[in-house]
Scaffold this motif. Structure first.
Motif, short mmCIF file in Angstrom:
data_model
loop_
_atom_site.label_atom_id
_atom_site.label_comp_id
_atom_site.label_asym_id
_atom_site.label_seq_id
_atom_site.Cartn_x
_atom_site.Cartn_y
_atom_site.Cartn_z
N GLY A 1 0.79 -1.22 0.00
CA GLY A 1 0.00 0.00 0.00
C GLY A 1 0.82 1.27 0.00
N GLU A 2 2.15 1.10 0.01
CA GLU A 2 3.01 2.27 0.06
C GLU A 2 3.32 2.79 -1.35
OE1 GLU A 2 6.64 3.21 3.18
OE2 GLU A 2 6.77 1.43 1.96
N VAL A 3 3.52 4.10 -1.46
CA VAL A 3 3.97 4.69 -2.71
C VAL A 3 5.37 5.25 -2.49
CG1 VAL A 3 3.56 6.44 -4.47
CG2 VAL A 3 1.62 5.26 -3.42
N VAL A 4 6.33 4.70 -3.22
CA VAL A 4 7.71 5.16 -3.07
C VAL A 4 8.18 5.76 -4.38
CG1 VAL A 4 10.09 4.41 -2.70
CG2 VAL A 4 8.25 3.48 -1.28
N VAL A 5 8.67 6.99 -4.31
CA VAL A 5 9.18 7.65 -5.51
C VAL A 5 10.70 7.56 -5.51
CG1 VAL A 5 9.57 9.93 -6.52
CG2 VAL A 5 7.24 9.19 -5.95
N VAL A 6 11.26 7.17 -6.66
CA VAL A 6 12.71 7.10 -6.81
C VAL A 6 13.13 8.21 -7.76
CG1 VAL A 6 14.68 5.67 -7.46
CG2 VAL A 6 12.60 4.59 -6.56
N CYS A 7 13.99 9.11 -7.29
CA CYS A 7 14.45 10.17 -8.17
C CYS A 7 15.97 10.26 -8.14
CB CYS A 7 13.81 11.50 -7.81
SG CYS A 7 14.23 12.08 -6.17
N GLY A 8 16.49 11.14 -8.97
CA GLY A 8 17.94 11.27 -9.06
C GLY A 8 18.33 11.66 -10.47
N PRO A 9 19.58 12.08 -10.65
CA PRO A 9 20.02 12.53 -11.98
C PRO A 9 20.09 11.38 -12.98
CG PRO A 9 21.86 12.49 -10.43
CD PRO A 9 20.63 12.22 -9.63
N SER A 10 20.19 11.73 -14.26
CA SER A 10 20.31 10.71 -15.31
C SER A 10 21.53 9.84 -15.05
CB SER A 10 20.51 11.38 -16.67
OG SER A 10 19.43 12.19 -16.96
N MET B 1 -2.87 1.11 -4.04
CA MET B 1 -1.95 0.28 -4.81
C MET B 1 -0.52 0.47 -4.32
SD MET B 1 -1.22 -1.84 -7.26
CE MET B 1 -2.65 -2.04 -8.33
N THR B 2 0.21 -0.62 -4.21
CA THR B 2 1.63 -0.54 -3.86
C THR B 2 2.38 -0.07 -5.11
OG1 THR B 2 1.28 -2.44 -2.44
CG2 THR B 2 3.57 -1.87 -2.98
N MET B 3 3.10 1.03 -4.99
CA MET B 3 3.72 1.58 -6.19
C MET B 3 5.18 1.97 -5.95
SD MET B 3 0.48 3.98 -7.29
CE MET B 3 1.23 4.94 -8.57
N MET B 4 6.02 1.65 -6.94
CA MET B 4 7.40 2.12 -6.93
C MET B 4 7.56 2.91 -8.23
SD MET B 4 10.80 -0.13 -6.25
CE MET B 4 12.43 0.57 -6.31
N CYS B 5 7.83 4.22 -8.10
CA CYS B 5 7.82 5.08 -9.28
C CYS B 5 9.14 5.79 -9.46
CB CYS B 5 6.74 6.15 -9.19
SG CYS B 5 5.14 5.56 -8.67
N VAL B 6 9.79 5.54 -10.58
CA VAL B 6 10.94 6.36 -10.95
C VAL B 6 10.37 7.56 -11.69
CG1 VAL B 6 12.98 6.52 -12.42
CG2 VAL B 6 12.50 4.41 -11.17
#
Lengths: 242, 248
Positions: free
Chosen positions: A27-36, A187-192
């Protein structure tokens, strides 16, 4: 739900992931960010085994992805994935795109698969386009179909690999709206993604990566309030400047 | 040059029943089409399998297909035919060898040999086209199909090959026409196909200009018709909303 432990990966001599560890709870939403080039996409592709890794373990719903005995197709069928370039199958109609894996992988009968597909298409606001081919839709529409296609498999989690990076600015929101709705439904989400507005709105946690390492793994408020690493501060100040 | 053209030669009786020389061309054409189409079936099926083998993960499988291509593409077709016709039968197990040489008619023997030879030769070329067609597709297509849970054979069957074949219809058409033209080598191993029949007419009547004019014209017309047919196929299979598949 998704557990990544000490994962390292090399292309030849070049190390793309270094000792990455994190968790995504149900149920967690995790955003993954960072440079190219920081390894975000590589990391998320390791989660469903599209990329292999040489060290560490990743488990999804208790099943080890790196274990050669794991039935990868079966595991993948339970984890939805959305790609930067949509990757709808251009030779199939929208309806066929939605039904293909349902019938070939889950063994649903064709009518049930089409019905399910149309229901999800309606949900992303594209039912009127069911008979068309992907090439006849805009980028934003294609990406919404791609989300519906993943949802048709009744996934236990969804992976998004820069879902809005290839879109015109006008179309970004129509895709994000669908994703926000999905997140709110639990929804469990992992988003780049680089969409910090999206992260602010629905993320539970934000992961910041640089040069193959997870530099920051923090609650959303903490991340946007006072990121601990200088690298993340610099990144945020650049992308939030305008 | 004073040559007395005699187009009526085609309608003269051959002396066998009510047969006229034109009948030779008809039967020759049928034989050409028969051998070329049978070989084409072999080439398409084997070429597709080999082309897939060249693109799957796993170096050994890919190398086997690569070695096949190297072997069949670097030896002249005529040499291959003579090897199949004069050498290989002696290496076969006795019962198979005897069957080829004695039990079946020389024409059937030649038909089988030429079909196998042309089919395996063309398969190497089809293989390379299938390979390039698959490699022209964005890598993301494979990833998307795998991510949905499709197994690798399903990925090829449902996603990659239908797109790859659409891309390679034009070069495949060339190959299809080539197999018709290449089948003329069969005239050297006693298969009464179009060229052999043309030559036979020359031997019988000495009307070489008429004979080769008609033979040439038949090859030309058949290939033109095939080309138009393949264009029609290409149009029918065109995907709405796409000018060309592949690449991004």
């Amino acid at each position: 739900m998704i557990s990544i432990k000490n994962v390292s990966k090399w292309y030849g001599d070049f190390q793309v992931l270094t000792d990455c560890s994190t968790e995504v709870q149900k149920g967690e939403v995790v955003v993954v960010c960072g440079p190219s080039g920081s390894g975000k996409s590589t990391l998320i592709k390791c989660v469903n085994g599209l990329e292999s890794f040489q060290q560490g373990t990743i488990t999804v719903d208790g099943i080890s992805v790196g274990d050669p005995k794991t039935n990868l197709p079966k595991l993948r069928s339970r984890v939805g994935m959305v790609f930067q370039h949509f990757e709808l199958f251009p030779h199939l109609t929208i309806t066929e795109n939605l039904a293909l894996a349902q019938t070939k992988v889950l063994g649903r009968n064709k009518d049930a698969a089409i019905e399910k597909g149309l229901k999800l298409l309606d949900r992303v606001g594209l039912k009127a386009h069911a008979h068309k081919h992907p090439g006849q839709l805009s980028g934003g529409q294609q990406q919404r179909v791609a989300i519906a296609r993943a949802l048709a498999m009744d996934p236990i989690a969804m992976l998004f690999d820069e879902p809005t990076s290839a879109l015109d600015p006008e179309m970004i929101n129509e895709v994000l709206d669908v994703m926000v709705e999905l997140a709110k439904e639990g929804m469990t989400m992992m988003c780049v993604t680089h969409e910090m507005g999206f992260a602010r709105k629905v993320a539970n946690r934000v992961i910041f990566m640089d040069r193959g390492q997870i530099i920051e793994d923090a609650n959303k408020d903490e991340f946007f309030g006072s990121p601990r690493s200088e690298r993340a501060q610099a990144f945020l100040s650049k992308i939030l400047a305008h | 040059m004073h040559y007395h053209w005699d187009w009526g030669v085609f309608f003269k009786p051959t002396g066998v029943g009510s047969e006229i020389y034109l009948n030779w061309f008809v039967s020759g054409l049928m034989m050409t089409l028969g051998v070329a189409l049978s070989a084409w079936v072999i080439a398409l099926i084997l070429g597709t399998v080999l082309g897939v083998m060249r693109t799957v993960p796993g170096k050994i499988v890919s190398r086997i297909a690569g070695a096949y291509v190297d072997l069949f593409r670097n030896v002249p077709l005529l040499v291959q035919l003579f090897v199949w016709y004069y050498v290989i039968p002696d290496w076969l197990p006795d019962n198979l060898s005897n069957w080829l040489k004695q039990d079946i008619s020389p024409v059937t023997n030649a038909f089988i040999t030429v079909t196998v030879c042309l089919g395996l030769f063309t398969a190497a070329r089809v293989c390379e086209q299938v390979r390039t067609g698959i490699q022209a597709l964005p890598k993301g297509q494979t990833n998307a199909a795998l991510a949905l849970g499709l197994a690798l054979p399903q990925v090829y069957r449902q996603v990659l090959l239908p797109q790859a074949f659409r891309i390679i219809i034009p070069p495949l058409t060339s190959e299809f026409l080539n197999i018709i033209k290449n089948s003329s080598v069969a005239s050297l191993v006693a298969l009464p196909e179009l060229l052999a029949q043309t030559k036979q007419l020359v031997d019988f009547t000495a009307n070489q200009f008429e004979a080769y004019t008609l033979g040439t014209l038949i090859y030309f017309v058949v290939n033109m018709l095939l080309m138009f047919f393949m264009r029609w196929v290409e149009k029918r299979l065109r995907v709405p909303g796409l000018i060309a598949l592949g690449g991004k």
